[in-house]
Write an enzyme that holds these catalytic residues in place. Structure first.
Site, PDB file in Angstrom:
ATOM      1  N   ASP A   1       0.877  -1.170   0.000  1.00 46.08           N
ATOM      2  CA  ASP A   1       0.000   0.000   0.000  1.00 46.08           C
ATOM      3  C   ASP A   1       0.913   1.218   0.000  1.00 46.08           C
ATOM      4  OD1 ASP A   1      -1.687   2.096   0.471  1.00 46.08           O
ATOM      5  OD2 ASP A   1      -2.483   1.346   2.379  1.00 46.08           O
TER       6      ASP A   1
ATOM      7  N   LYS B   1       2.828  11.242  -3.030  1.00 41.98           N
ATOM      8  CA  LYS B   1       1.823  10.584  -3.883  1.00 41.98           C
ATOM      9  C   LYS B   1       0.954  11.613  -4.601  1.00 41.98           C
ATOM     10  CE  LYS B   1      -1.659   6.904  -3.443  1.00 41.98           C
ATOM     11  NZ  LYS B   1      -2.215   5.963  -2.452  1.00 41.98           N
TER      12      LYS B   1
ATOM     13  N   GLU C   1      -7.385   0.300  -4.589  1.00 45.85           N
ATOM     14  CA  GLU C   1      -7.417   0.225  -3.132  1.00 45.85           C
ATOM     15  C   GLU C   1      -8.750  -0.299  -2.567  1.00 45.85           C
ATOM     16  OE1 GLU C   1      -6.118   4.163  -2.115  1.00 45.85           O
ATOM     17  OE2 GLU C   1      -4.086   3.751  -2.795  1.00 45.85           O
TER      18      GLU C   1
ATOM     19  N   ASP D   1     -12.983   5.588   1.379  1.00 45.74           N
ATOM     20  CA  ASP D   1     -11.559   5.651   1.699  1.00 45.74           C
ATOM     21  C   ASP D   1     -11.112   7.099   1.818  1.00 45.74           C
ATOM     22  OD1 ASP D   1      -8.807   5.668   1.760  1.00 45.74           O
ATOM     23  OD2 ASP D   1      -8.540   4.236   0.130  1.00 45.74           O
TER      24      ASP D   1
END
Lengths: 624, 181
Positions: A25, A87, A186, A208
């Site tokens: 992850d 990211k 994800e 999420d």
């Protein structure tokens, strides 16, 4: 009880040997690596026992770098050389990054292909390189813990990531020397972690809210097959924004002006984040901040007040929730389970508002920080071939429409969003002027009509079109998206057969050459041996190819090959085996390509038979 | 053995070449096929297998998307029967149908002025859906029972009108909801 199999020393690896695989992850705030050990997927800790690796890299003057908690701890003293939340910059252009990073302490410069580089004391670093440094750290951790080389990894990405962002992630893995078995969305990973794939059929919503991104996805599980029915989200919304809101409140209370300076900004963000975390369990929290003039501000923040500060942000997540239900063609009542992912879903106000929206309690049993890595590890184990009998199949969709720019700056959609991948679609275009011999094609991704409101993915040209009257040429553009969500485009003039093909390298991405030279540079720095690594890579690839081929031949060579065809394949396999024993990586690579050419017919026949087998037993007139 | 790239979509799914289909059956066969060919099944295989697997999986996805959608399935069958539905044939629709379309569009424009726009839109949407379903049944009869290609063409083109209308309904619904929240 099954007998353990013992192979002869020196014998090639048996096909059923357990291959080491991991799920990663790669998060905005923290990253994790997990693996299936003794049948259970677990996240792997570092030597100090910590599971979360803060996604922070500090670059040092001597060219070295530090990854993780230590780097993050030093962020306050060395903000411009310590990269956090990288990211957010993946697959983005300089302009995007500057817009995102108005309050960020980094000096961005434009790289050759328009990719933003961060200026550090160790030199300019692209977001891809920074991510690769994080991945290398996780790779090392996994290989030490598991006691061997990783055969492959599954890396998770937000379902909302566009092609450029996915490509950047895959490039980072290549730089880190990882073989990517699959980029997995994800939310899908999270649902797998909860074992919802083994549960009864139904519709699952995955909410999420991470440090820097928000995703809402609707998955449908039907007889062991997961389909992502629809996804939506916001690639620039997350827990960091909550911290900003709290920090802004502290600034207002403490009378700090609009520009607090880099160091104070760090302390503010740190205090805000700590306050937010404390308030998940307490009704109020004391905050203290050392100001630049040496004085100290102290205050109290109640949960109620924080809730009101962050409520607009949470509300912002509900619009995509409504949209995603609409896209999936379902209503709130159709949703069976809500899976909560990301550290920010620990905030009670988030759970309350999400629960209220969906009209039921969300699932929170698995640590929301680890749930994605755990699911990725389960999938990595299957894809590495450790569970050949497993029936699970994850089908994904493309998150944003793909289009081609047409006259007037409009996007002509070729593949609409939420189309199941892999997919290949074609569309015909024509020339605009008499005698036009070249055509510039601009591939974009996004929902808007205007090209400038979409993300530019790539530009390329189809040349040598024979001169014709305007509108007479027939240019067929085919977009193909693979199971990882990565795009390649082919253009062909149909009346003459002139072709152009590109694997889309995002407008802000790295070229293969750039990746190669970065790889070279990182090797030199680590005193590693580039040649040795190349050789090792090709040897592993050769073993893989030979092993797969032998297994296949044993199974059905008689069925598909005559003696002559078989002879040609065996000869090419022999050449590869000899090259494999030598130390010339180029010779191995060439031998692999030769063997692939020799066995092309065989592969085609096998694959075709495979698909026919799926339908045997279904007579056409069965349902007349 | 014919390659799947040259088989027609009905052959690919081993389904009879007709308009009527059992959705559950189509879904089940789609999953059976994808379980065998999806690139995930070839994650550790050679590049060639992976390439072929991707082509096959893409083809199966395309076939599934075409067959599951009532309008696309109708168009596809007409193509197979040598009578592709072209856009410009739309002008041949009878005046009564065109008048009805104009009225529906006017109703759509007027939604915003209603006391409860979302409820008004919902009524309109249900009306459109009902008419669409009626066309589906008519198309099924034309293709499967009477083999009346000309009538089938008319119904397919009418379904296109309704699909566009339905898209506009959804866009308006999205706008209205976004404005409210």
């Amino acid at each position: 009880m099954a007998l353990l199999q013992i192979s002869e020393p020196g014998e090639s690896t048996a096909p059923h040997e357990h291959r080491l695989a991991a799920g990663i992850d790669l998060g905005t705030t923290n990253s994790l690596v997990a693996s299936v050990r003794s049948g259970a997927a677990q996240t792997l800790p570092d030597a100090a026992g910590g599971h979360l690796l803060p996604s922070a890299v500090r670059y040092l003057e001597n060219g070295d770098h530090i990854v993780g908690a230590e780097a993050r701890a030093q962020a306050a003293v060395d903000p411009s050389n310590t990269i956090v939340s990288v990211k957010r910059f993946m697959g983005r252009g300089v302009a995007d990054v500057k817009r995102l990073g108005a309050s960020l302490p980094y000096d961005f410069v434009a790289g050759e292909s328009g990719m933003p580089l961060i200026r550090t004391v160790a030199g300019d670093r692209s977001p891809v390189q920074v991510s690769a440094d994080i991945l290398s750290e996780l790779k090392q951790r996994a290989e030490q813990t598991l006691g061997g080389e990783l055969a492959g990894v599954v890396i998770t990405v937000p379902a909302y990531f566009d092609d450029a962002q996915r490509q950047a992630t895959k490039d980072a893995a290549t730089l880190a020397g990882l073989k990517v078995l699959r980029l997995l969305n994800e939310p899908t990973a999270a649902a797998v972690a909860y074992g919802l794939d083994r549960a009864s059929d139904g519709v699952i919503a995955v909410y999420d809210l991470g440090g820097g991104t928000f995703d809402i996805s609707i998955l449908r599980l039907n007889r062991g097959v997961f389909e992502v029915m629809a996804t939506a989200g916001d690639t620039a919304l997350g827990g960091d924004d909550m911290d900003h809101r709290v920090a802004e409140w502290i600034m207002a209370q403490a009378g700090i002006g609009e520009d607090p300076g880099r160091h104070l900004q760090r302390r503010l963000m740190h205090a805000a984040c700590a306050a937010k975390e404390t308030l998940t369990a307490q009704a109020s929290v004391d905050i203290a901040i050392d100001l630049d003039d040496g004085s100290r501000w102290q205050g109290v923040l109640t949960r109620e007040l924080m809730d009101s500060l962050i409520e607009p942000l949470i509300r912002k997540t509900l619009a995509p929730c409504r949209r995603v239900l609409r896209d999936a063609g379902i209503s709130v009542d159709d949703v069976h389970d809500i899976v909560m992912v990301g550290g920010s879903t620990r905030v009670p106000k988030v759970r309350a508002m999400v629960g209220e929206f969906f009209g039921r309690q969300p699932l929170v049993d698995i640590d929301p920080d680890k749930v994605v890595a755990v699911g990725a590890a389960v999938q990595a184990d299957i894809l590495a071939g450790n569970k050949p009998e497993d029936e699970m199949l994850l089908l994904d969709v493309i998150p944003l429409s793909l289009g081609i720019e047409t006259m007037g700056g409009l996007s002509e959609k070729i593949i609409p969003r939420n189309t199941t991948i892999p997919v290949a679609r074609a569309q015909e275009f024509t020339t605009f002027k008499d005698g036009q011999t070249a055509m510039a094609l601009h591939v974009v991704q996004g929902e808007r009509e205007l090209v400038e409101a979409c993300r530019s993915l790539a530009r390329f040209e189809l040349r040598d079109i024979p001169p014709m009257a305007a509108g007479a040429a027939r240019i067929r553009v085919t977009c193909q998206v693979d199971a990882d969500g990565l795009l390649s485009v082919t253009a062909e003039e149909r009346t003459s057969g002139v072709q152009a093909h590109i694997v889309v390298k995002p407008s802000y991405g790295l070229t293969d050459n750039e990746i190669e030279s970065m790889l070279q540079a990182s090797m030199e720095h680590a005193q590693g041996d580039m040649q040795a690594r190349r050789l090792r890579e090709q040897q592993v690839e050769a073993d893989r190819v030979l092993e797969a081929l032998q297994a296949a031949l044993q199974q059905d060579a008689d069925q598909f090959l005559d003696a002559q065809e078989r002879g040609a394949i065996d000869a090419a396999a022999g050449t590869l085996a000899r090259a494999r024993a030598g130390d010339d990586h180029k010779a191995i690579k060439a031998a692999i390509e030769q063997l692939e050419a020799a066995s092309a017919v065989y592969v085609d026949r096998r694959m075709n038979a495979n698909i026919q087998k799926a339908m045997t037993g279904h007579a056409v007139d069965e349902f007349k | 053995m014919p390659s799947i790239l040259t088989q027609n979509y009905f052959q690919l799914f081993s389904l009879p070449e007709r308009y009527h289909l059992e959705r559950a059956e189509l879904d089940a066969r789609y999953r059976d096929l994808q379980r065998r060919v999806h690139p995930d099944r070839f994650a550790s295989a050679g590049d060639q297998e992976r390439r072929v697997s991707m082509q096959q999986a893409a083809q199966i996805n395309e076939a599934f998307e075409t067959l599951k959608d009532p309008l696309r399935r109708g168009r596809y069958l007409l193509e197979l029967r040598g009578a592709p539905a072209e856009e410009q044939q739309g002008s041949h629709q009878d005046p009564e149908f065109l008048m009805q379309q104009i009225e529906l569009r006017e109703a759509l424009v007027e939604v915003r002025g209603q006391p409860d726009p979302l409820a008004a839109l919902d009524r309109l949407s249900r009306d459109i859906r009902a008419q669409y379903q009626a066309l589906e049944s008519a198309l099924e009869t034309a293709l499967d029972d009477s083999a009346d290609i000309q009538a089938a063409l008319t119904f397919v083109l009418r379904m296109q009108y309704f699909t566009r209308l339905q898209n506009e309904v959804q866009e308006l619904e999205a706008d209205l909801e976004d404005e409210m929240f």
